[in-house]
Structure formats: C-alpha cells, structure tokens
Design an enzyme around this catalytic site. Structure first.
Site: not given
Ligand SMILES: CCc1ccc([C@H](C)CC(=O)N[C@@H]2O[C@H](CO)[C@@H](O)[C@H](O)[C@H]2O)cc1
Length: 810
Positions: A359, A550-551, A556, A658, A662
């Site tokens: 992701h 968004k976060r 971003k 995503t 929406k």
């Molecule tokens: C280890 C810390 C950590 C926690 C969460 C993440 C996630 C992968 C971050 C995340 O939410 N990525 C998002 O995933 C979405 C679903 O596929 C995408 O639409 C977003 O572009 C992406 O930033 C990475 C690293």
C-alpha cells in the site's frame, strides 16, 4: 436469490416496535419511559441482531456444506466506523425500523449518531479492509477478517487553540452489542525463549512467556443480507491473571504483571500511518494476531478437510501490507514443526496460500526489524527466515543478470549497517501474488522498491486498483442523491454499480441537472448547520465547497492547499474590484502523534483560518475551517456536501487514494495530480470532467535527480513568494512570528514534495475551477458524469478481481 428471510425476521413496524420494547425491557432492563437514547440504540441493535445471527449461522453452514474455499483477510487495521445504519440498510430494514421507532417517539437518525465509531485503523489501509469485508459478504464469498480487538482505537483529536491534542478513544466504554466472545476459540501465543533441537531433527521452541488469544466475532452483513461473514478480532488474556503467592506477599504489581502485559498487547492501535514506530510492542502485536489467526485457520482446515497439504485449495490468505508478514514464517513453523512436512513441501503450500498487498512505496513506511529484537522475540521464526533466505538466494543466484547488488536487495536480511529483517521481502517471497493498489503504483513497484524481486519473479506483481463500497459511501451517506438516481435510472445500480453509466445521458438534461444541484445544495446546507453548531462558523452554501480530508502528511500536500489559500486571500484583498467566486476551504485529518511537521501544518491551517475568517474585507468570499476529529462518520457527513475534491499529492507518492473515489461518486469534481487512482478516475470520467495539474511521477523523479531547488522556483513566482514569506514572517502567527519559519525554509532549501514546482499550475487550475463553477450547466454536466462513471471504483469490482485472479474463489 438471497436466502429466504428466516422465521425470526423483524415483524411489521408495530410488531417491530413491540419487539424493540420487549428487548428494551428484558435485555436492557428499562421501560420506554425511563429509556435514554443509548438504551434505545442497544435495544434496536439487539433486536436487529436476531435476524443477523440467523443469517450468519446460515452463511457459515452453507459454506461448510459446500466445502467452500475461504478467503482470510489478515489486517492489523479495520476502520469500520458505525454499524447500525449499515446493517439496517443492507438488510433493507431502515425505513420500517425508523417507522417503528417513530411510533415510540424515538428518532432513528438521532440514535445512529450516538453509536461510537469502531476506529480500529489509521486511514486508507484500514478503511479499505472494511470496504473489502462488506463487498466479500455482498458478493456472497465465504470470508473471515482477522485483526486485533484494540480497547483504544485511533485517538480522538481535539484542537486546543489550533494544536492537535490526542485523547484516548474508548469505543468499548459502554460495551459493544455487535461482538460475540468465542471463548472456545482461544490459542496459545508464545514469545522469546529458546529453540532446542530434539530427536530425529525435530525442533522444539520453548517460549519464555505466553498469552492466550481469545476471539471476539463481529458480523459483516452483506448487501440484501446475501451473506453474513465473520470479523474475528483477537483479545490477549494472561494465562495467570493473578499470581496469588505474590499477591499474598504484598507484591501486588508483580502479582498482576501477567494480566497487565497481556492487556498492554491489545490495548491500543499504533497511530502511525506511514512511519513505523519500530517498537517491540508493535512486533508483538503483529506476531500475536498473525499466530492466533494462522492457528485458527489451520485448526478449521484440519477439522473440515483433514489433510493439511490441501490447505491452499481451501484457504486463500491475504496479507494487508507487511504488518501480518510474520504469518509466512508462522505457517512454515506450524507445517514443519507440528505437521512434520518437509521444508520444501511446506514452502510450496505456504506460497500457494498467501497473497500480499503493498500500500505504499514510502521508504520509511516499509517495515524492517532489527535482527537481535526479531531473534530474541521469535527465535524459531528467525531460524525459519534464515532457511527461507538461503533457499531464495540460492534460487536467485541461478538467474542470469542477478548480481551481488541484486542479491543483497532480494535478501530477507538487510546487511547494510545494523542487520534487519525486511518484512516486505518476506511477504513477497512467501506469496504467489504481490499486488499494488493502483496502476501507476504497481508499475512503480516493479521499477523501484521491488525491481530485483520483480526480475526474479516476473509474473508475481499484479495490479488491483482499489475500490469503495457504494452502500456506505453513496446509499447510506447520501440518501438524497440515491433517491434522485433511482428516479432517473431505476434501482438496479444498487445491485450493480456499473449500471450507474445509465446516468450519462442525464448530464444533458437541464431539469435533471437542476434537481442534482438541489440535492447537492441541501447536503451543503446540512453540513453548514453542523459546522455552525459545532464550530460556530457560518458558511455560504452557494460557495464552492472545496475539501481536503485525509491523514496529514507532507506528501499529501495539505501545505500546498494552505499556501494557495493564502495567495488567494492576498489576491482578493489586493484586487477587491475583481469578481471573485466565493469559496469555502475545509480541511480535516489527524497527524501521527510523533509527526512534528504534520502537527505544525494543522496549526497553520487553523491560524490561517482564524485570520481570514475574521477579515471583514473578505466576508463570504473565502472561509476556511479545520474540522476536528476526522473519522469515518465525519467523512460520511462531509463528502456528500463537497463540490471540489482535493487530491494533490506529489505524483508517485499516493499509492491509490480512496477518498478520491468517494468524492467523485458523490458528485464532486476532482482537482488533482496524475498520482495513484486519480489517473484511473480521469480515464473513467473524461479529461473535461476533472482538473489535472502538475508534474508527473517521472518528472518528479527527474527533478529530484537533477538537483531541483525550491528557492529558484519561488523566486520566479510572485504569488508563491508573497504567500510563503507572509507565512514565514508570522502574518498568521502574530503570537509567535517565527512559528512557521522552519517549515517555509524547508520549501526554499529542499522542497522534497515539489510544492513550489507545482504551485503555479495548481493556482491556475483553481482559477479554472472558478471559471467552470460560474458555468452551472458545465459544472452540473461534469458532476453528473463523475457519478455516472464511478461504478468501476466499487470495491465489488476490486474484490471480484482478487477473487478470480488471486484467491481462485470465483
Ligand atoms: C508501520 C506503519 C504504517 C502503518 C500503515 C501504513 C499504511 C500502508 C498506510 C496506508 O494507509 N496507505 C494507504 O493505503 C490506501 C489503501 O490502499 C491507499 O489508497 C493510500 O494511497 C495509501 O497511502 C504504512 C505504515
């Protein structure tokens, strides 16, 4: 056809009303006179549960009877939100329940508002998992989600004078009527200790400590109740919750230490959404839920199908990013140590069973664990990682063109500096499928992070562009638009989102455009009322509602949105004579608690809002707000009211997005870069119905490689320079003039995220937005064409692809 409603279904409204009162009295212990809103909420859920439980049992029996292959979705995050409205709508009971409650003087919408969000996730990855679970049930696919039952989910965000404060989130404070404790589904999970080799090469791991993983199940109700699947969340419990001898000796802390350690394990969600905390507790969480899940999957397989060697025929396990990647080593441990399969046989089964979804390409987000920590906590898994690595590198060394550098990149062990275990490489090697979440992202995976692994396994990486469930993100959050669509094209789009294309001709229908605009305006009025009540800010519902939610993360580029707002503010003040198009800029989002710049960006957005909203020279031409505590329910409230969707990440850095889907599904136009799924949204809605600007991913890479410096670009853009200097010099922070100096200097010196490079194009695109907005027919046409062409972005399409191309269950 969906299964016929079982006998105990919900009776007609009056009978339904008495059923709810019966539950209130006999289950909640309150009569209608004494009942509070939270009592009515619980009574309504408990009443509705009866039908859900029966459909659930039916679904499970049907899967078993069919000997069906099951999908297992392993995710450390499930950002579910609220469930009542979702369950009612998916069971098509929302109207009659609202009616029944109304006869009791209770407003369904009001009690839906008090249900706490199950905020068991950070952002995109967690919400995607929730949308996927709903689509799996709606497509009648037998599936389990596996995760952790955090007691404290994503923190609550409060803004103190514009600064983010993190407060614990207690969604379980009043119990959770949706969950079922399954005490019989409990597993031993060990940590630490040592591995001894026993007779005939057998290996024995004796952990130094252990906890019990206990299952809590939540029903995942599909559209029309077609299927009810299970979300199984693990809770940790001490085997020895209290050591009486220590207690009696007065060492109370020591006596309860076991319970405390267990509770700590599943207490709280790590609030980082791209930077690993790298803490031991995080690895313990990852192993705890991976081990419990794999043990539960293997137990079910052996119970239903006997021979463990057929696991891959009856189970498809999907790893939601690297967070459950240790599950690869855990399955190998169970297959070799308990089922005594030869290593290579175990490896073939493992690879055939696992799929891995990536992701993010952000280097800092790719998890790797210091080898000493991994070895101390998981000594047997360390051995297995070494064995897998030996096999992998032996295989790689036979492939021509794979040199020492490539071998080093492929290795599960990062030997550069401190030795670390690369979880992405373990997940990649241990899976038969590795997918990205949008077309550009998947291509970048092949060209960058996984280039060498891709050369070794050229047909493993595949693309599965994300999707969203149209039930929650259209039908439930935007009933006004849903009704209008039904009038125009009939109800079929509710069973198949691809049928939304029937809306295309209505883009040219002036009266339909009018009614479409009216629905949007009434959603904007509803949101304005909420913003007025909760923040005391008055918004003009006829202004462009321009929204970035968004976060908070530098890639971003909320900062680009804020700087453009400052430039617009200055333009309006210095050119009041011009005909400005009223604009409302709404921001919302949480910053990881340790992410300094992200928290500073939240403060800046609030400081800019304070100044602009108080400026009499501006009036209603520009209003800015940062809405606190953004979560799933807030998104459901804000998105239907949006005109413009901000998707402005640095090209190549947002894997998919995503939220972008929406917004477009709810009739907002996108302003965005050629990044993630924005590109595929453009391809589906048409170039005239989206505002694209900025550098492409390749151009970003070239500029970075070519010694790009923000300073040069800022010097060349008066508007940008004016805005950056105003912020840097404290115009928006008179109480601390140098507050943003560092942040702005970063643009001059590095500008890694290319804000300066994309500013002029972005500002120009925003003026194109104003121009189009002032041509209501053109805007209306484009908004309708966005809705019409968003069917492909349904998570039903995405899950259909996973089911056919990765899991083999369709
Ligand atoms: C280890 C810390 C950590 C926690 C969460 C993440 C996630 C992968 C971050 C995340 O939410 N990525 C998002 O995933 C979405 C679903 O596929 C995408 O639409 C977003 O572009 C992406 O930033 C990475 C690293």
């Amino acid at each position: 056809a969906p299964p016929t409603a079982p006998a105990a279904t919900v009776p007609a409204s009056t009978a339904l009303a008495s059923a709810i009162v019966d539950t209130l009295v006999h289950r909640i212990g309150k009569d209608a006179q004494a009942a509070r809103p939270h009592d009515w909420l619980a009574a309504t859920i408990f009443t509705l549960r009866n039908e859900i439980i029966e459909r659930w049992m039916e679904s499970t029996k049907a899967a078993h009877a069919a000997g069906a292959k099951r999908v297992y979705y392993l995710s450390l995050e499930f950002l579910i939100g609220r469930l009542l409205r979702d369950a009612l709508s998916n069971l098509r009971h929302d109207d009659e329940v609202a009616e029944a409650l109304a006869t009791l003087g209770v407003d369904l919408a009001q009690i839906e508002e008090i249900e706490p969000d199950a905020a068991l996730g950070n952002g995109g990855l967690g919400r995607l998992a929730a949308c996927f679970m709903e689509s799996l049930a709606s497509l009648d696919l037998p599936a389990y989600g596996y995760g952790i039952r955090y007691v404290n989910g994503m923190f609550r965000q409060r803004l103190d004078d514009g600064w983010q404060m993190e407060l614990p989130e207690n969604w379980l404070a009043h119990g959770n009527p949706w969950e079922f404790e399954r005490r019989e589904s409990a597993y031993f999970v060990g940590f630490g200790g040592e591995v001894t080799s026993a007779a005939e090469g057998r290996v024995h791991w004796s952990p130094a400590e252990a906890v019990e993983a206990v299952a809590f199940d939540t029903p995942m109700v599909g559209w029309r109740g077609k299927r009810v699947n299970t979300l199984r969340l693990w809770n940790a419990r001490a085997f020895d919750p209290i050591k009486l001898d220590q207690f009696n000796a007065g060492d109370f802390k020591g006596a309860l230490d076991g319970q405390l350690r267990a509770e700590t394990l599943t207490r709280v969600l790590y609030p980082n959404d791209s930077t690993p905390a790298g803490q031991e507790l995080r690895l313990r969480q990852e192993y705890f839920f991976s081990s419990a899940s794999i043990q539960d999957i293997v137990r079910r397989h052996v119970q239903y199908f006997g021979d463990i060697r057929t696991l891959a025929d009856k189970a498809a396990i999907q790893l939601n990013d690297t967070h459950p990647a240790v599950a690869v080593a855990e399955l190998m441990r169970i297959l070799t140590d308990f089922h005594e399969l030869p290593f290579d046989v175990a490896w073939d089964i493992t690879r055939a069973t696992f799929g891995y979804t990536n992701h993010t390409l952000l280097p800092e987000a790719l998890e790797s664990w210091p080898l000493p920590l991994f070895e101390r906590l998981l000594p047997r898994h360390m051995q297995i990682v070494y064995a897998i690595n030996a096999k992998l590198l032996r295989e790689a060394s036979k492939v021509e063109g794979i040199d020492g550098r490539a071998i080093a990149a492929i290795s599960l062990i990062d030997e550069g500096g401190e030795r670390r275990v690369r979880m992405a490489n373990l997940a990649f090697a241990g899976s038969h499928s590795v997918n990205g979440v949008a077309a550009l992202h998947t291509e970048l995976m092949k060209k960058t992070v996984f280039a060498d692994l891709h050369r070794l396994y050229p047909d493993r990486i595949n693309n599965k562009t994300n999707g969203i469930t149209p039930r929650r993100w259209l039908q439930q959050c935007n009933p006004g638009l849903t009704a209008l669509l039904g009038e125009a094209i009939g109800p079929d789009f509710q069973d198949d989102a691809a049928k939304l294309t029937a809306l295309v001709p209505f883009a040219d229908d002036a009266s339909f455009r009018e009614r479409f605009a009216a629905v949007k305006r009434s959603n904007k009025v509803t949101l304005s009322t909420y913003i007025k009540e909760s923040m005391g800010l008055t918004l003009d519902p006829d202004a462009i509602f321009d929204i970035q939610i968004k976060r908070i993360h530098e890639y971003k580029r909320q900062l680009l949105g804020i700087i453009e707002t400052v430039a617009l503010y200055d333009q309006i003040r210095s050119h009041p004579e011009r005909r400005w198009t009223p604009r409302v800029k709404l921001f919302a989002g949480k910053a990881a608690s340790s992410y300094h710049n992200a928290k500073l960006i939240i403060k800046l957005a609030n400081d800019v809002a304070k100044r602009i909203n108080a400026d009499p020279a501006i009036g209603d031409l520009l209003k800015v707000a940062f809405v606190p505590n953004y979560n799933v329910s807030m998104a459901e409230r804000i998105i239907p009211a949006a005109d413009l969707s901000e998707q402005i990440s640095t090209a190549g850095m947002e894997a998919s997005g995503t939220g972008n889907m929406k917004f477009a599904l709810n009739g907002a136009l996108t302003i965005g870069t050629l990044d993630g799924a924005n590109i595929e949204i453009k391809d589906h809605v048409g170039d005239d119905n989206i505002f694209i600007f900025g550098l492409t991913a390749d151009e970003v890479a070239e500029k970075r490689a070519g010694g790009y410096r923000g300073r040069d670009v800022i010097a060349g853009s008066a508007e940008l320079a004016q805005a950056v200097n105003a912020i840097a010099s404290g115009v928006f922070s008179p109480d601390d003039p140098s507050r943003y100096k560092g942040l702005m200097d970063g643009l001059y010196d590095h500008d890694w995220f290319m804000l300066a490079a994309d500013f002029d194009a972005y500002a120009a695109a925003q003026r194109d937005v104003d121009a189009k907005w002032n041509d209501a027919d053109s805007w209306g046409r484009s908004a309708i064409l966005n809705v019409a062409n968003m069917g492909w972005f349904s998570s039903d399409r995405t899950i259909g692809e996973y089911a056919k191309q990765i899991w083999g269950v369709m």
